[in-house]
Design an enzyme around this catalytic site. Structure first.
Site, PDB file in Angstrom:
ATOM      1  CG  ASP A  73      -1.887   0.747   1.159  1.00 36.30           C
ATOM      2  OD1 ASP A  73      -2.982   1.261  -0.045  1.00 36.30           O
ATOM      3  OD2 ASP A  73      -2.457   1.944   2.477  1.00 36.30           O
ATOM      4  CG  ASP A 159       4.955   8.175 -10.060  1.00 39.67           C
ATOM      5  OD1 ASP A 159       5.188   8.072  -9.206  1.00 39.67           O
ATOM      6  OD2 ASP A 159       5.305   6.661 -10.835  1.00 39.67           O
TER       7      ASP A 159
END
Length: 203
Positions: A73, A159
């Site tokens: 996670d 990202d």
């Protein structure tokens, strides 16, 4: 004889990333994803921490498939948002896995935050659970800051708006191998690899 190891994820970007790390590091282990096993009901991620959610997913995968399982996670913690989105990163906008909506909401929330207060970290907890009941979990982080506009076409999630400390590019502008070597997930899974090898080693 090869062992099978289940990566408990349906995220193709994450699966490819983890396969690169584990396939090369644990010889003789066939790494498969959730699309390669019979579908089972996946419980919601109700843990308050990344480690709790990683263990929940790995235990559930073992329970339904009988295979050793790895789960992670991960998410983005932003200092100016008191550590949020955190465990809610994948559903920050209210729609699970909608990267564009999640990123747009985050950038909107940080619009008035000055550059010197946009620090944060990607955090990853990775867990391995075996059918015999062995469990290991560890956590790694990748510090950086949230930039104001998306840059780069590699990676996924946040990202394109995360610029790691010490670099002048975002995580989405790094080549996959370079990102693996630096990232929170790369660090966590690299550290998990010897544990996986130990747990899957024939008696």
């Amino acid at each position: 004889m090869s062992s099978r190891l289940l990566l408990a994820t349906r995220n193709p970007g994450k699966l490819a990333e983890l396969q690169r790390l584990l396939r090369s590091a644990v010889p003789g282990v066939e790494v498969i994803g959730l699309q390669d096993v019979e579908k089972y009901p996946e419980a919601p991620e109700t843990g308050a921490t990344f480690a709790e959610n990683a263990l929940l997913k790995a235990r559930e995968a073992v329970r339904y498939t009988g295979l050793a399982a790895v789960a992670d996670d991960s998410g983005l913690t932003v200092d100016a948002l008191n550590g949020m989105p955190g465990v809610l990163s994948a559903r920050w906008s209210g729609r699970h896995g909608d990267d564009d909506a999640n990123t747009a909401l985050l950038l909107g929330q940080l619009a008035d935050v000055p550059d010197d207060r946009r620090g944060g970290a990607f955090v990853c907890a990775a867990a391995v659970v075996t059918p015999g009941g062995a469990e290991r979990v560890l956590e790694r982080s990748w510090r950086g800051r949230v930039v104001r506009e998306k840059r780069g076409g590699n990676g996924f999630g946040y990202d394109p708006v995360f610029q790691p400390d010490g670099l002048d590019v975002t995580a989405a502008e790094l080549a996959p191998a370079e990102k693996d070597a630096r990232s929170h997930r790369g660090q966590a899974f690299s550290a998990l690899v010897p544990l996986v090898a130990e747990l899957l080693r024939p008696a």
